[in-house]
Design a protein around this motif. Structure first.
Motif, mmCIF file in Angstrom:
data_model
loop_
_atom_site.group_PDB
_atom_site.id
_atom_site.type_symbol
_atom_site.label_atom_id
_atom_site.label_comp_id
_atom_site.label_asym_id
_atom_site.label_seq_id
_atom_site.Cartn_x
_atom_site.Cartn_y
_atom_site.Cartn_z
ATOM 1 N N ALA A 53 -74.870 -41.158 -7.224
ATOM 2 C CA ALA A 53 -74.376 -41.629 -6.094
ATOM 3 C C ALA A 53 -74.280 -43.275 -5.972
ATOM 4 C CB ALA A 53 -75.450 -41.314 -4.961
ATOM 5 N N TRP A 54 -74.865 -43.853 -6.976
ATOM 6 C CA TRP A 54 -74.895 -45.302 -6.939
ATOM 7 C C TRP A 54 -74.392 -46.068 -8.332
ATOM 8 C CZ3 TRP A 54 -75.945 -48.122 -2.641
ATOM 9 C CH2 TRP A 54 -76.624 -47.351 -1.794
ATOM 10 N N CYS A 55 -73.827 -47.030 -8.223
ATOM 11 C CA CYS A 55 -73.471 -47.680 -9.324
ATOM 12 C C CYS A 55 -74.218 -49.293 -9.433
ATOM 13 C CB CYS A 55 -72.050 -48.006 -9.591
ATOM 14 S SG CYS A 55 -71.091 -46.457 -9.920
ATOM 15 N N ARG A 56 -74.660 -49.623 -10.579
ATOM 16 C CA ARG A 56 -75.222 -51.007 -10.791
ATOM 17 C C ARG A 56 -73.973 -51.865 -11.377
ATOM 18 N NH1 ARG A 56 -77.557 -55.267 -12.313
ATOM 19 N NH2 ARG A 56 -79.912 -55.641 -12.515
ATOM 20 N N VAL A 57 -73.660 -52.946 -10.519
ATOM 21 C CA VAL A 57 -72.451 -53.664 -10.818
ATOM 22 C C VAL A 57 -72.752 -55.114 -10.931
ATOM 23 C CG1 VAL A 57 -70.687 -51.832 -9.553
ATOM 24 C CG2 VAL A 57 -71.748 -53.868 -8.387
ATOM 25 N N PHE A 58 -71.925 -56.013 -11.330
ATOM 26 C CA PHE A 58 -71.912 -57.284 -11.586
ATOM 27 C C PHE A 58 -70.574 -57.783 -11.245
ATOM 28 C CE2 PHE A 58 -71.420 -61.019 -14.147
ATOM 29 C CZ PHE A 58 -72.647 -61.774 -14.054
ATOM 30 N N THR A 59 -70.844 -58.753 -10.277
ATOM 31 C CA THR A 59 -69.410 -59.350 -9.460
ATOM 32 C C THR A 59 -68.938 -60.486 -10.787
ATOM 33 O OG1 THR A 59 -70.697 -61.075 -8.362
ATOM 34 C CG2 THR A 59 -70.325 -59.156 -7.278
ATOM 35 N N GLN A 102 -67.763 -55.445 -12.648
ATOM 36 C CA GLN A 102 -68.096 -54.748 -14.134
ATOM 37 C C GLN A 102 -69.177 -53.781 -13.570
ATOM 38 O OE1 GLN A 102 -69.247 -57.495 -17.036
ATOM 39 N NE2 GLN A 102 -69.402 -56.004 -18.416
ATOM 40 N N VAL A 103 -68.879 -52.577 -14.347
ATOM 41 C CA VAL A 103 -69.755 -51.694 -13.934
ATOM 42 C C VAL A 103 -70.423 -51.610 -14.950
ATOM 43 C CG1 VAL A 103 -69.969 -48.939 -14.096
ATOM 44 C CG2 VAL A 103 -67.848 -50.063 -12.915
ATOM 45 N N LEU A 104 -71.993 -51.769 -14.746
ATOM 46 C CA LEU A 104 -73.075 -51.623 -15.827
ATOM 47 C C LEU A 104 -73.447 -50.189 -16.029
ATOM 48 C CD1 LEU A 104 -74.896 -54.844 -14.354
ATOM 49 C CD2 LEU A 104 -73.193 -54.506 -16.340
ATOM 50 N N THR A 105 -74.122 -49.487 -14.925
ATOM 51 C CA THR A 105 -74.444 -48.184 -14.834
ATOM 52 C C THR A 105 -74.109 -47.601 -13.665
ATOM 53 O OG1 THR A 105 -76.409 -48.762 -13.705
ATOM 54 C CG2 THR A 105 -76.482 -48.596 -16.356
ATOM 55 N N CYS A 106 -74.077 -46.188 -13.901
ATOM 56 C CA CYS A 106 -73.756 -45.230 -12.647
ATOM 57 C C CYS A 106 -74.427 -43.938 -12.555
ATOM 58 C CB CYS A 106 -72.369 -44.647 -12.254
ATOM 59 S SG CYS A 106 -71.050 -46.115 -11.954
ATOM 60 N N SER A 107 -75.242 -43.674 -11.564
ATOM 61 C CA SER A 107 -75.943 -42.383 -11.445
ATOM 62 C C SER A 107 -75.081 -41.363 -10.500
ATOM 63 C CB SER A 107 -77.116 -42.437 -10.617
ATOM 64 O OG SER A 107 -76.991 -42.988 -9.430
#
Length: 183
Positions: free
Chosen positions: A153-159, A146-151
């Motif tokens: 170059a990077w994405c904060r995700v949750f498996t 699940q994609v939480l945030t993206c800048s």
């Protein structure tokens, strides 16, 4: 015979000097990120990423229930790319480039992504958005997140399995456009 050789040589020169049309194993989202337009039905950008909402979703060869079923998807949360709209129907593409039509009720605006199917090894999930940060997990290609945030170059995700959160390089995901940011 001299004419055919001359025509063949001219054709070869034309091919060599013509602009190159690249057909490769590029990620389907690469080309789509260079253009967007408003969907004629929703007014939302096309192309765009969504996820599969239903436990069972039929992909059809055309935009109506009368069309034949081409595929049956049984993967809630699977990222899909909407590439066209027609009434209540959305033409979608999956990470393997398979396209077909799904009813909009089967789709969700919840953002998910998949660790790149094109990758040859596990991808590190990091505690911070930088290359040298500690690795909290390693994700195999095709793992859904699940994609939480993206800048940029990077994405904060949750498996979705294991319940681990962290950062992964955006270029390692199918389901997020290269220039896209998500808050």
């Amino acid at each position: 015979m001299a004419v055919s050789k001359l025509l063949s040589l001219s054709f070869l020169i034309l091919l060599v000097s013509a602009p190159t049309l690249s057909i490769s194993n590029a990620k389907p989202s690469d080309a789509a990120s260079n253009w967007t337009r408003k969907g004629r039905e929703s007014g939302l950008p096309v192309p765009r990423f969504v996820s599969l909402k239903a436990d069972r979703a039929r992909m059809r060869i055309g935009p109506a229930f009368e069309y034949a079923i081409e595929w049956l998807y049984q993967a809630p949360g699977l990222p899909l790319e909407i590439i066209e709209e027609y009434g209540h129907w959305r033409q979608v593409r999956d990470c393997d480039g398979i396209t077909g039509w799904m009813h909009r009720s089967l789709l969700s605006s919840t953002r998910t992504a998949m660790v790149g199917p094109w990758l040859q090894s596990m991808e590190p999930l990091r505690g911070r958005p930088r290359k040298g940060a500690s690795v909290t997990a390693k994700l195999e290609p095709r793992v859904r997140v699940q994609v939480l945030t993206c800048s940029r170059a990077w994405c904060r995700v949750f498996t979705q399995r294991g319940g681990v959160a962290g950062y992964i390089q955006k270029s390692s995901l199918w389901g997020v456009y290269p220039q896209e940011t998500i808050d």
